[in-house]
Motif scaffolding. Structure first.
Motif, PDB file in Angstrom:
ATOM      1  N   PHE A  73     -19.833 -23.784 -24.750  1.00  0.00           N
ATOM      2  CA  PHE A  73     -18.905 -22.728 -25.164  1.00  0.00           C
ATOM      3  C   PHE A  73     -18.352 -21.992 -23.946  1.00  0.00           C
ATOM      4  CE2 PHE A  73     -18.300 -18.210 -26.268  1.00  0.00           C
ATOM      5  CZ  PHE A  73     -17.255 -18.339 -27.165  1.00  0.00           C
ATOM      6  N   LEU A  74     -19.221 -21.666 -22.986  1.00  0.00           N
ATOM      7  CA  LEU A  74     -18.768 -20.964 -21.784  1.00  0.00           C
ATOM      8  C   LEU A  74     -17.861 -21.848 -20.938  1.00  0.00           C
ATOM      9  CD1 LEU A  74     -21.975 -19.031 -20.668  1.00  0.00           C
ATOM     10  CD2 LEU A  74     -20.051 -18.219 -22.043  1.00  0.00           C
ATOM     11  N   GLN A  75     -18.160 -23.135 -20.876  1.00  0.00           N
ATOM     12  CA  GLN A  75     -17.306 -24.057 -20.129  1.00  0.00           C
ATOM     13  C   GLN A  75     -15.909 -24.086 -20.734  1.00  0.00           C
ATOM     14  OE1 GLN A  75     -19.454 -27.790 -20.193  1.00  0.00           O
ATOM     15  NE2 GLN A  75     -21.341 -26.787 -19.529  1.00  0.00           N
ATOM     16  N   LEU A  76     -15.835 -24.118 -22.051  1.00  0.00           N
ATOM     17  CA  LEU A  76     -14.541 -24.121 -22.729  1.00  0.00           C
ATOM     18  C   LEU A  76     -13.786 -22.823 -22.480  1.00  0.00           C
ATOM     19  CD1 LEU A  76     -12.584 -25.518 -24.664  1.00  0.00           C
ATOM     20  CD2 LEU A  76     -13.923 -24.629 -26.575  1.00  0.00           C
ATOM     21  N   ASP A 105      -2.265 -25.779 -22.738  1.00  0.00           N
ATOM     22  CA  ASP A 105      -2.388 -26.605 -23.939  1.00  0.00           C
ATOM     23  C   ASP A 105      -3.846 -26.579 -24.403  1.00  0.00           C
ATOM     24  OD1 ASP A 105      -2.448 -28.474 -25.928  1.00  0.00           O
ATOM     25  OD2 ASP A 105      -1.543 -30.087 -24.772  1.00  0.00           O
ATOM     26  N   ALA A 106      -4.084 -26.025 -25.575  1.00  0.00           N
ATOM     27  CA  ALA A 106      -5.458 -25.893 -26.071  1.00  0.00           C
ATOM     28  C   ALA A 106      -6.127 -27.247 -26.256  1.00  0.00           C
ATOM     29  CB  ALA A 106      -5.455 -25.123 -27.395  1.00  0.00           C
ATOM     30  N   THR A 107      -5.366 -28.246 -26.697  1.00  0.00           N
ATOM     31  CA  THR A 107      -5.947 -29.578 -26.890  1.00  0.00           C
ATOM     32  C   THR A 107      -6.417 -30.158 -25.567  1.00  0.00           C
ATOM     33  OG1 THR A 107      -4.533 -30.000 -28.815  1.00  0.00           O
ATOM     34  CG2 THR A 107      -5.503 -31.909 -27.727  1.00  0.00           C
ATOM     35  N   PHE A 108      -5.596 -30.051 -24.528  1.00  0.00           N
ATOM     36  CA  PHE A 108      -5.984 -30.562 -23.212  1.00  0.00           C
ATOM     37  C   PHE A 108      -7.226 -29.862 -22.701  1.00  0.00           C
ATOM     38  CE2 PHE A 108      -5.934 -30.041 -18.607  1.00  0.00           C
ATOM     39  CZ  PHE A 108      -5.909 -31.364 -18.194  1.00  0.00           C
ATOM     40  N   ALA A 178     -19.940 -30.661 -31.423  1.00  0.00           N
ATOM     41  CA  ALA A 178     -19.413 -29.731 -30.422  1.00  0.00           C
ATOM     42  C   ALA A 178     -17.930 -29.453 -30.622  1.00  0.00           C
ATOM     43  CB  ALA A 178     -19.647 -30.283 -29.020  1.00  0.00           C
ATOM     44  N   THR A 179     -17.208 -30.380 -31.240  1.00  0.00           N
ATOM     45  CA  THR A 179     -15.777 -30.153 -31.455  1.00  0.00           C
ATOM     46  C   THR A 179     -15.521 -28.959 -32.374  1.00  0.00           C
ATOM     47  OG1 THR A 179     -15.716 -31.726 -33.318  1.00  0.00           O
ATOM     48  CG2 THR A 179     -15.208 -32.586 -31.116  1.00  0.00           C
ATOM     49  N   ALA A 180     -16.568 -28.486 -33.064  1.00  0.00           N
ATOM     50  CA  ALA A 180     -16.412 -27.307 -33.915  1.00  0.00           C
ATOM     51  C   ALA A 180     -16.052 -26.066 -33.092  1.00  0.00           C
ATOM     52  CB  ALA A 180     -17.693 -27.051 -34.705  1.00  0.00           C
ATOM     53  N   LEU A 181     -16.311 -26.101 -31.783  1.00  0.00           N
ATOM     54  CA  LEU A 181     -15.941 -24.980 -30.921  1.00  0.00           C
ATOM     55  C   LEU A 181     -14.440 -24.887 -30.696  1.00  0.00           C
ATOM     56  CD1 LEU A 181     -18.708 -25.317 -28.167  1.00  0.00           C
ATOM     57  CD2 LEU A 181     -18.613 -23.621 -29.994  1.00  0.00           C
ATOM     58  N   SER A 182     -13.709 -25.919 -31.065  1.00  0.00           N
ATOM     59  CA  SER A 182     -12.273 -25.964 -30.785  1.00  0.00           C
ATOM     60  C   SER A 182     -11.513 -24.830 -31.460  1.00  0.00           C
ATOM     61  CB  SER A 182     -11.688 -27.311 -31.228  1.00  0.00           C
ATOM     62  OG  SER A 182     -12.369 -28.374 -30.624  1.00  0.00           O
ATOM     63  N   SER A 183     -12.027 -24.343 -32.569  1.00  0.00           N
ATOM     64  CA  SER A 183     -11.346 -23.254 -33.265  1.00  0.00           C
ATOM     65  C   SER A 183     -11.313 -21.985 -32.432  1.00  0.00           C
ATOM     66  CB  SER A 183     -12.016 -22.981 -34.606  1.00  0.00           C
ATOM     67  OG  SER A 183     -13.369 -22.597 -34.432  1.00  0.00           O
ATOM     68  N   THR A 184     -12.209 -21.855 -31.439  1.00  0.00           N
ATOM     69  CA  THR A 184     -12.216 -20.664 -30.596  1.00  0.00           C
ATOM     70  C   THR A 184     -11.064 -20.653 -29.600  1.00  0.00           C
ATOM     71  OG1 THR A 184     -13.703 -21.700 -28.976  1.00  0.00           O
ATOM     72  CG2 THR A 184     -14.717 -20.488 -30.794  1.00  0.00           C
ATOM     73  N   VAL A 185     -10.381 -21.792 -29.443  1.00  0.00           N
ATOM     74  CA  VAL A 185      -9.208 -21.846 -28.562  1.00  0.00           C
ATOM     75  C   VAL A 185      -7.967 -22.182 -29.388  1.00  0.00           C
ATOM     76  CG1 VAL A 185     -10.458 -22.337 -26.443  1.00  0.00           C
ATOM     77  CG2 VAL A 185      -9.764 -24.240 -27.902  1.00  0.00           C
ATOM     78  N   THR A 186      -7.947 -21.696 -30.604  1.00  0.00           N
ATOM     79  CA  THR A 186      -6.785 -21.711 -31.507  1.00  0.00           C
ATOM     80  C   THR A 186      -6.507 -23.051 -32.162  1.00  0.00           C
ATOM     81  OG1 THR A 186      -5.047 -22.258 -29.882  1.00  0.00           O
ATOM     82  CG2 THR A 186      -5.710 -19.947 -30.036  1.00  0.00           C
ATOM     83  N   MET A 188      -6.777 -26.005 -34.895  1.00  0.00           N
ATOM     84  CA  MET A 188      -7.072 -26.037 -36.325  1.00  0.00           C
ATOM     85  C   MET A 188      -7.839 -27.306 -36.680  1.00  0.00           C
ATOM     86  SD  MET A 188      -6.129 -23.306 -37.925  1.00  0.00           S
ATOM     87  CE  MET A 188      -5.817 -23.804 -39.619  1.00  0.00           C
ATOM     88  N   ASP A 189      -9.030 -27.429 -36.150  1.00  0.00           N
ATOM     89  CA  ASP A 189      -9.903 -28.524 -36.563  1.00  0.00           C
ATOM     90  C   ASP A 189     -10.551 -28.149 -37.897  1.00  0.00           C
ATOM     91  OD1 ASP A 189     -11.476 -26.455 -35.508  1.00  0.00           O
ATOM     92  OD2 ASP A 189     -13.078 -27.852 -35.014  1.00  0.00           O
ATOM     93  N   MET A 190     -11.572 -28.869 -38.297  1.00  0.00           N
ATOM     94  CA  MET A 190     -12.174 -28.587 -39.605  1.00  0.00           C
ATOM     95  C   MET A 190     -12.776 -27.187 -39.655  1.00  0.00           C
ATOM     96  SD  MET A 190     -13.844 -32.243 -40.778  1.00  0.00           S
ATOM     97  CE  MET A 190     -14.864 -32.487 -39.318  1.00  0.00           C
ATOM     98  N   THR A 191     -13.422 -26.774 -38.581  1.00  0.00           N
ATOM     99  CA  THR A 191     -13.971 -25.419 -38.545  1.00  0.00           C
ATOM    100  C   THR A 191     -12.856 -24.387 -38.494  1.00  0.00           C
ATOM    101  OG1 THR A 191     -15.911 -26.249 -37.364  1.00  0.00           O
ATOM    102  CG2 THR A 191     -15.552 -23.881 -37.325  1.00  0.00           C
ATOM    103  N   GLY A 192     -11.791 -24.691 -37.780  1.00  0.00           N
ATOM    104  CA  GLY A 192     -10.657 -23.780 -37.727  1.00  0.00           C
ATOM    105  C   GLY A 192     -10.020 -23.566 -39.090  1.00  0.00           C
TER     106      GLY A 192
END
Length: 242
Positions: A73-76, A105-108, A178-186, A188-192
């Motif tokens: 999470f901190l790395q992201l 780019d949030a995805t990158f 771990a991809t569930a953390l993606s919602s913290t950078v905007t 819209m994955d499943m958690t997002g």
């Protein structure tokens, strides 16, 4: 949250909310990109760590220690939010520099964080497999006349990759979760999607339950693939039946 709301939310969880790709599609894209690039990087770094010169091995060890010793999470957060405070990055954005614009780019940024973290863990797994590879097979290759790098390329590398399949299955499951953390950078994955529905309906149970069910299905499918790979490529390690 009523059942009608649950049914209406299904497309958002699976592919799109009507305006952009969301849910399972975004999660799958992040997982596939990070998994493919991260494992490729891990193989290269593991080879350099085991067979490369000492300074290179120490540098790779430091890289691995940092990314395994700090939370993902901190790395992201550092990659997506932290880099913008440096002048070289902010000036690159203002100048339209294509390289630095990638860090907007949030995805990158998410894929980069997952790649580095996955590579750090996977390279240690591979480095151990390379270092402990059966000496008999290496001796047989040398007796056959193979050079050191030919032995590594034709014998050690494919053999080690086969032997670490069961361990890699755990690493891939970790990456998926771990991809569930993606919602913290905007993103819209499943958690997002679940978080957005929670914010709209003030009902946390059903949105997060739907996300959990999808992650469970994806994990089951991923483990089934690795079980099939184990049966196919690790058959030579099974005891022979008399």
């Amino acid at each position: 949250m009523l059942m009608d709301d649950v049914i209406k939310a299904v497309p958002s969880f699976l592919w799109s909310d009507g305006t952009q790709w969301t849910g399972l599609v975004v999660t799958a894209k992040l997982f596939l990109y990070a998994g493919a690039i991260g494992m490729t990087l891990a193989v290269l770094l593991a080879l350099l760590k085991v067979y490369g010169p000492k300074p290179v091995s120490w540098a790779i060890g430091a890289f691995s220690y940092f990314f395994r010793g700090t939370p993902l999470f901190l790395q992201l957060m550092l990659i997506y939010y932290g880099l913008s405070q440096f002048d070289i990055v902010s000036n690159g954005w203002q100048d339209g520099n294509r390289f630095w614009l990638l860090f907007r780019d949030a995805t990158f940024c998410a894929v980069l964080a997952y790649v580095l973290n996955t590579a750090a863990y996977a390279l240690e797994i591979l480095a151990g497999a390379f270092a402990q590879y059966p000496k008999e097979e290496i001796a047989a290759a040398e007796a056959y006349g193979m050079s050191r790098w030919t032995t590594i390329r034709r014998i050690v590398l494919p053999g080690a990759l086969r032997r670490v399949i069961p361990v890699f299955s755990n690493e891939m499951v970790f990456l998926l979760h771990a991809t569930a953390l993606s919602s913290t950078v905007t993103l819209m994955d499943m958690t997002g999607v679940a978080r957005t529905l929670y914010a709209d309906t003030y009902s946390p149970f059903y949105p997060f339950l739907m996300a959990a069910a999808l992650y469970l299905c994806c994990t089951f499918a991923l483990l089934a693939l690795f079980r099939g790979a184990e049966r196919r490529w690790l058959a030579f390690l099974r005891p022979r039946q008399s």
